[in-house]
Scaffold this motif. Structure first.
Motif, short mmCIF file in Angstrom:
data_model
loop_
_atom_site.label_atom_id
_atom_site.label_comp_id
_atom_site.label_asym_id
_atom_site.label_seq_id
_atom_site.Cartn_x
_atom_site.Cartn_y
_atom_site.Cartn_z
N LEU B 59 -15.57 20.34 17.93
CA LEU B 59 -17.02 20.37 18.13
C LEU B 59 -17.39 21.51 19.08
O LEU B 59 -16.61 21.87 19.95
N VAL B 63 -22.10 20.10 22.20
CA VAL B 63 -21.92 18.77 21.63
C VAL B 63 -20.83 18.03 22.40
O VAL B 63 -20.93 16.83 22.66
N LEU B 66 -22.30 16.54 25.35
CA LEU B 66 -23.08 15.35 24.99
C LEU B 66 -22.17 14.16 24.72
O LEU B 66 -22.44 13.03 25.15
#
Ligand code: ADP
Ligand code: MG
Lengths: 241, 294
Positions: B59, B63, B66
């Motif tokens: 990723l 991201v 997150l």
């Protein structure tokens, strides 16, 4: 929801509250009807605040039952009770000192839709115009009388059906006490029922429709305000006559 | 001069990572008066989540941050509900000992081979490291990312706490729980949210730490956790800007000590600063008795 007959808003039956081994309430019963001002008078330590805190869900009763609009509320968490339309203006005002007047009022409307808040605020300012001028000030800068007004305004922001006030006159000058009590009457006239707890029996008897006298955790007398003003016991113990 | 500026940049970078951890300590302390010793371990889990997100699931780094934030928020809220909430009315020492227990559990559990394992892992670089030269001071793109993300998160947190309804409720609960209940605030829910937010910040801190100091292992949270805790106390425990200030001071003092004195002394000096500040100002730099806390 079963609305009780003859418009009873709050009904407390055989309420027992203990703090550890100390029993503060020995099974008291009282009612507040729709549209009424009911007062609970009693000396320091009689159990007045304990009663309000039990109704508000801050202390857990060990016996008896509390009904609001016919529904049992004892055992419910405090925040859920506010949602039903029952708020308390606590003893000592308990403002959020570091916050502004506006933030305090917004917190009072915590469970109300955002869209109605400014309208409610305007309505509340009709009773408390002084707060409007102080919206941006922190609560810590207010005087004692203003803090009491803030506490009451904050309580009204929840648009309660029943507002409970715990010793609103405490520590205020006679003129302010007069003002606070006339606002309480006005709030009642506008449709909010009131349960008032006071040591200042003289003032409480002037605004109340009905009265309960609390002594060491028990209701020892009750009746209409007019009746109790004539009671020898009330006269000697609470009115200093 | 440029050496000084260089060290200042390095110190700020470390300080910002500390700040992201210190905020969780200070918010949780502000609201439940608990020193959540497991917080440094949540930071470590955040670093691993970022590692897996980038190394295993390929990723992109925003991201990954997150993922770490959400994962740590959930972990923090689960810890609060399972370990601390049942002790809300117990003596404070019980919750403190429980916090140490949770910390040891996370460290030892993640140390197991089938979890993260004890071997250190190299944290993947989100992109090739590039160095910019600004008047003799070299700044990498990694540093830019660490600065940018930390500042963004601190601004977002400040806005959240000061300007949203939930933030206002967090401040109210930290001041007076019973009165908050009378306002209709679900106090338990606000406490859980506070743990979630604090843990999410620590999770982001873990990933940024991995970018800047690219080696991670299950005990990596202990020292930064301790320093961030010291930073929170230094700034005034319970006060959000205090945690940010204290953390930046800790990062800079530590980096300057390694640069100008000796790297073996850096921890001693960092903790020495704490002792001196607390002797002069027992409530921390921004702390005043009775001041609003979250
Ligand atoms: N948190 C508490 N813990 C222990 N005892 C309490 C607590 N709160 C009140 N009490 C006791 O309960 C009795 C009733 O107190 P309270 O309800 O505050 O009276 P009032 O409001 O009429 O002055 C008193 O004897 C008081 O000491
Ligand atoms: Mg009282």
């Amino acid at each position: 929801m079963t609305q009780q007959s003859n418009g009873v808003l709050l009904s407390v039956k055989d309420l027992v509250v203990s703090y550890g081994a100390i029993r503060a309430l020995h099974g008291i019963s009282f009612e507040v009807g729709e549209g009424e001002v009911v007062t609970l008078i009693g000396a320091n330590g009689a159990g007045k605040s304990t009663t309000l805190n039990a109704v508000s869900g801050l202390v857990r009763p060990s016996g008896g039952e509390i009904r609001f609009l016919g529904r049992r509320i004892d055992g419910k968490p405090g925040h859920a009770i506010v949602r039903l339309g029952l708020t308390q203006v606590p003893e000592g005002r308990r403002p959020f000192l570091g916050m502004t007047v506006r933030e305090n009022l917004q917190l009072g409307a915590f469970n109300r839709p955002k869209s109605e808040i400014s309208e409610t605020m305007d309505r509340v300012f009709k009773s408390f115009p002084r707060l409007k001028e102080r919206l941006g000030q922190t609560a810590g800068t207010l005087s004692g009388g203003e803090l009491q007004m803030l506490a009451m305004a904050r309580g009204l922001m929840a648009r309660p059906r029943l507002m409970m006030l715990d010793e609103p006159s405490m520590g205020l000058s006679p003129i302010l006490v007069q003002e606070i009590f006339s606002i309480i009457s006005e709030i009642n006239r506008q449709g909010t029922s009131i349960l008032l707890v006071e040591q200042n029996a003289y003032m409480a008897l002037r605004v109340a429709h009905r009265v309960y006298v609390l002594e060491t955790g028990e209701v020892v007398l009750s009746g209409t305000a007019a009746e109790l003003r004539e009671s020898p016991r009330v006269k000697s113990a609470y009115l200093g006559e | 001069m440029s050496y000084f500026l260089q060290q200042l940049i390095n110190g700020l970078q470390l300080g910002f990572v500390y700040a992201l951890i210190a905020l969780g300590y200070t918010m949780v302390y502000g609201i439940v008066k608990l020193i959540n010793f497991a917080h440094g371990d949540v930071f470590m889990v955040g670093a691993y989540l970022g590692f897996f997100a980038m190394a295993n699931w390929a990723l992109p780094f925003p991201v990954a941050i997150l993922v770490a934030m959400v994962g740590c928020a959930v972990l923090g809220m689960v810890i609060e509900r399972l370990a601390y909430k049942p002790l809300r009315n117990a003596p404070r020492i019980s919750a403190l000992i429980t916090a140490m227990g949770v910390s040891l559990f996370i460290e030892n559990f993640t140390n197991l081979n089938f979890v993260f394992g004890p071997a250190p892992r190299a944290f993947p670089r989100p992109f090739a490291v590039r160095t910019f030269n600004l008047g003799g001071v070299s700044i990498t793109n990694i540093t830019v990312i660490v600065f940018g993300v930390s500042i963004l998160l601190m601004v977002a947190l400040t806005w959240f706490v000061n300007s949203t309804k939930t933030g206002r409720a967090m401040r109210a609960v930290s001041m007076d729980k019973d009165t908050s209940r009378l306002m209709g605030i679900d106090v338990d829910r606000i406490i859980t949210i506070t743990f979630g937010i604090g843990s999410a910040l620590a999770g982001a801190g873990g990933v940024l730490f991995g970018f800047a100091y690219p080696q991670i292992q299950p005990l990596m949270g202990i020292m930064p956790g301790l320093k961030a805790f010291v930073a929170a106390v230094l700034g005034g425990i319970g006060i959000i800007p205090g945690a940010m200030l204290g953390a930046v001071i800790m990062g800079v003092v530590e980096t300057f000590t390694s640069a100008y004195v000796s790297s073996t002394l850096r921890d001693a000096v960092a903790f020495g600063v704490l002792i001196i500040v607390l002797l002069v100002r027992p409530t921390g730099i921004l702390g005043r008795p009775g001041r609003e806390k979250v």
